[in-house]
Scaffold this motif. Structure first.
Motif, PDB file in Angstrom:
ATOM      1  N   LYS A 175       0.850  -1.190   0.000  1.00 23.01           N
ATOM      2  CA  LYS A 175       0.000   0.000   0.000  1.00 23.01           C
ATOM      3  C   LYS A 175       0.886   1.240   0.000  1.00 23.01           C
ATOM      4  CE  LYS A 175      -0.497   0.524   5.031  1.00 23.01           C
ATOM      5  NZ  LYS A 175       0.621  -0.344   5.392  1.00 23.01           N
ATOM      6  N   ASP A 176       0.318   2.376  -0.399  1.00 24.42           N
ATOM      7  CA  ASP A 176       1.038   3.646  -0.410  1.00 24.42           C
ATOM      8  C   ASP A 176       0.214   4.719   0.296  1.00 24.42           C
ATOM      9  OD1 ASP A 176       3.256   2.760  -2.081  1.00 24.42           O
ATOM     10  OD2 ASP A 176       1.815   2.744  -3.738  1.00 24.42           O
ATOM     11  N   LEU A 194      -7.186  -4.457  -2.960  1.00 30.95           N
ATOM     12  CA  LEU A 194      -7.918  -4.770  -1.733  1.00 30.95           C
ATOM     13  C   LEU A 194      -8.064  -3.490  -0.912  1.00 30.95           C
ATOM     14  CD1 LEU A 194      -5.762  -7.546  -1.963  1.00 30.95           C
ATOM     15  CD2 LEU A 194      -7.680  -8.269  -0.564  1.00 30.95           C
ATOM     16  N   PRO A 195      -9.249  -3.245  -0.364  1.00 25.31           N
ATOM     17  CA  PRO A 195      -9.469  -2.010   0.394  1.00 25.31           C
ATOM     18  C   PRO A 195      -8.748  -2.039   1.733  1.00 25.31           C
ATOM     19  CG  PRO A 195     -11.375  -3.428   0.591  1.00 25.31           C
ATOM     20  CD  PRO A 195     -10.458  -4.089  -0.399  1.00 25.31           C
ATOM     21  N   PRO A 196      -8.493  -0.880   2.317  1.00 26.32           N
ATOM     22  CA  PRO A 196      -7.858  -0.841   3.643  1.00 26.32           C
ATOM     23  C   PRO A 196      -8.633  -1.621   4.697  1.00 26.32           C
ATOM     24  CG  PRO A 196      -7.918   1.354   2.670  1.00 26.32           C
ATOM     25  CD  PRO A 196      -8.726   0.468   1.772  1.00 26.32           C
ATOM     26  N   SER A 269      -5.545   6.215  -1.579  1.00 24.94           N
ATOM     27  CA  SER A 269      -4.529   6.000  -0.564  1.00 24.94           C
ATOM     28  C   SER A 269      -4.895   4.809   0.313  1.00 24.94           C
ATOM     29  CB  SER A 269      -4.365   7.252   0.302  1.00 24.94           C
ATOM     30  OG  SER A 269      -5.611   7.622   0.889  1.00 24.94           O
ATOM     31  N   LEU A 270      -3.861   4.056   0.702  1.00 28.06           N
ATOM     32  CA  LEU A 270      -3.933   2.934   1.635  1.00 28.06           C
ATOM     33  C   LEU A 270      -4.583   1.680   1.058  1.00 28.06           C
ATOM     34  CD1 LEU A 270      -4.844   4.849   4.938  1.00 28.06           C
ATOM     35  CD2 LEU A 270      -2.573   4.217   4.082  1.00 28.06           C
ATOM     36  N   ASP A 289       0.185  13.380  -2.107  1.00 23.16           N
ATOM     37  CA  ASP A 289       0.256  12.961  -0.714  1.00 23.16           C
ATOM     38  C   ASP A 289      -1.141  12.957  -0.099  1.00 23.16           C
ATOM     39  OD1 ASP A 289       1.537  12.045   1.511  1.00 23.16           O
ATOM     40  OD2 ASP A 289       2.257  14.005   2.173  1.00 23.16           O
ATOM     41  N   MET A 290      -1.449  11.903   0.653  1.00 24.86           N
ATOM     42  CA  MET A 290      -2.761  11.800   1.285  1.00 24.86           C
ATOM     43  C   MET A 290      -2.872  12.791   2.437  1.00 24.86           C
ATOM     44  SD  MET A 290      -2.634   8.362   3.667  1.00 24.86           S
ATOM     45  CE  MET A 290      -4.243   8.731   4.346  1.00 24.86           C
TER      46      MET A 290
END
Length: 312
Positions: A175-176, A194-196, A269-270, A289-290
Motif C-alpha cells: 500500500k502507499d 484490496l481495500p484498507p 490512498s492505503l 500525498d494523502m
C-alpha cells in the motif's frame, strides 16, 4: 482476543456491504473536482477514468523510435532482478532490486528482443519523480499535473513517475500513502486491489532488508543490508495465495481490473495493490500525498489491532 478478531472480521464485511463496489467502476470522461472528491476521494473508492488524458501527445508519440530519438542516450536508473520481483519477500528477507545505471536505448534493446538477457528482468520503476528528474525531455508530451485532481486536493503532485518494463516485472502487494492517478500510455496494466478495511485478512511480517547483486557469471546473489531495521511487508502472493499458511486471506475480497492504453486508474490512498503488465507497457503516474486526517488515524488503529491479534 477472539472477540476482537470477530469484530475485525465484521468490520471488514460491513464495509463491503455498506459502500464498497464489487468491481471497479468506469467513468467515461474526466470529472469536475468537486464531484470527484465527493464520489471517489472522500469515500476512498477506486475507479477507472476514460478519455481523461486523450489530449496528451504521448499517446501517439511514444513509440520506441520516438523514445530513442528523444531520450535514447540518457542514462537512467533501472531495477534489475532475476525473477521480476523487485521489493518483495523472498524467504526471510525483503529483497530490493539491483539499481543499475543504463542508457534508455539499452532498455529498449531488451524490450524489443534485440538483446538476450538470460532471464534477467529489467524495469524502469524508480519512484522519486523520475519522469521529471531523469527524463525531462518527455514532459512536454504529458501534463505536469492533473488539473481537476490538483483542484480537488488543493495541492500539486509530490511525484510524477515513468514506468516501462517487461511482462515478467511484477509489483508485489503493498500500500502507499498517496492518492494515485495511474495513466497507461501503451499496453495494459493488471491490478489486484484490496481495500484498507480488508487489512485484518492480509498477513504481514518483518524481514531483513537485502538487495540483489548480479555477479560477473550472470548469477544473482542476495546481499543483506546489515545494520538496517527490519522491513514490514506482505509475504502473500495474491496470484497463488498459500491459504494453509494464511487462512485468513480466504475472507478477503480482492478486486481485479485491467487498465488499458488511454485509461487512468484512480487508486486511493492505503489500498493494497499488486500489479502485472503486458510486455513493453508504458505508464505515467501522479502521486498526491494523502491527508493525514481522522481516516488515517482510524487506519493506524486498525493496523495496531491487526498486529495485536495476528497469529504468532
Amino acid at each position: 482476543m477472539e472477540s476482537v478478531k470477530k469484530r475485525l472480521t465484521e468490520f471488514s464485511l460491513e464495509a463491503h456491504d455498506l459502500y464498497l463496489n464489487q468491481s471497479v467502476p468506469y467513468l467515461e470522461g474526466p470529472p469536475d473536482s468537486l464531484t470527484f472528491y465527493r464520489d471517489w476521494i472522500g469515500p476512498n473508492k477506486p475507479c477507472i477514468i476514460r478519455n481523461a488524458f486523450s489530449h496528451w501527445p504521448a499517446l501517439s508519440r511514444w513509440s520506441p523510435a520516438y523514445l530513442r530519438e528523444k531520450v535514447g542516450s540518457k542514462v537512467i536508473s533501472v531495477a534489475v532482478t532475476p525473477n521480476g520481483y523487485a521489493d518483495a519477500v523472498r524467504g526471510e528477507r525483503f529483497v530490493m532490486p539491483e539499481e543499475r545505471r543504463m542508457s534508455f536505448n539499452s532498455v529498449l534493446d531488451i524490450i524489443e528482443g534485440k538483446v538476450q538477457t538470460g532471464g534477467t528482468v529489467f524495469y524502469i520503476q524508480k519512484q522519486c519523480s523520475n519522469l521529471l528528474d531523469e527524463l525531462p525531455e518527455l514532459t512536454d508530451d504529458v501534463e505536469p499535473h492533473v488539473s481537476w485532481m490538483s483542484e480537488a486536493l488543493g495541492k500539486l503532485p509530490d511525484a510524477v513517475n515513468f514506468w516501462l518494463g517487461e511482462e515478467s516485472a511484477v509489483t508485489s502487494m503493498h500500500k502507499d500513502h498517496y492518492e494515485n492517478l495511474y495513466c497507461v500510455i501503451s499496453g495494459e496494466k493488471n491490478f489486484i486491489l484490496l481495500p484498507p478495511t480488508d487489512r485484518p485478512f492480509i498477513p504481514y511480517g518483518e524481514y531483513q532488508p537485502a538487495v540483489y547483486r548480479q555477479r560477473d557469471d550472470g548469477e544473482f546473489e542476495v546481499v543483506d543490508q546489515n545494520g538496517s531495521e527490519k522491513v514490514p511487508w506482505i509475504p502473500l502472493d495474491p496470484l497463488d495465495p498459500d491459504l494453509e499458511r494464511f487462512p485468513q486471506y480466504s475472507r478477503a475480497r480482492p478486486l481485479r481490473c485491467s487498465v488499458k492504453a488511454g485509461e487512468m486508474l484512480y487508486l486511493p490512498s492505503l489500498w493494497f495493490h499488486h500489479v502485472q503488465q503486458t510486455h513493453g507497457c508504458i505508464a505515467v503516474n501522479f502521486w498526491y500525498d494523502m491527508e493525514y486526517d481522522i481516516k488515517y488515524n482510524y487506519f493506524q488503529l486498525l493496523e495496531t489491532l491487526c498486529e495485536f491479534t495476528a497469529p504468532t
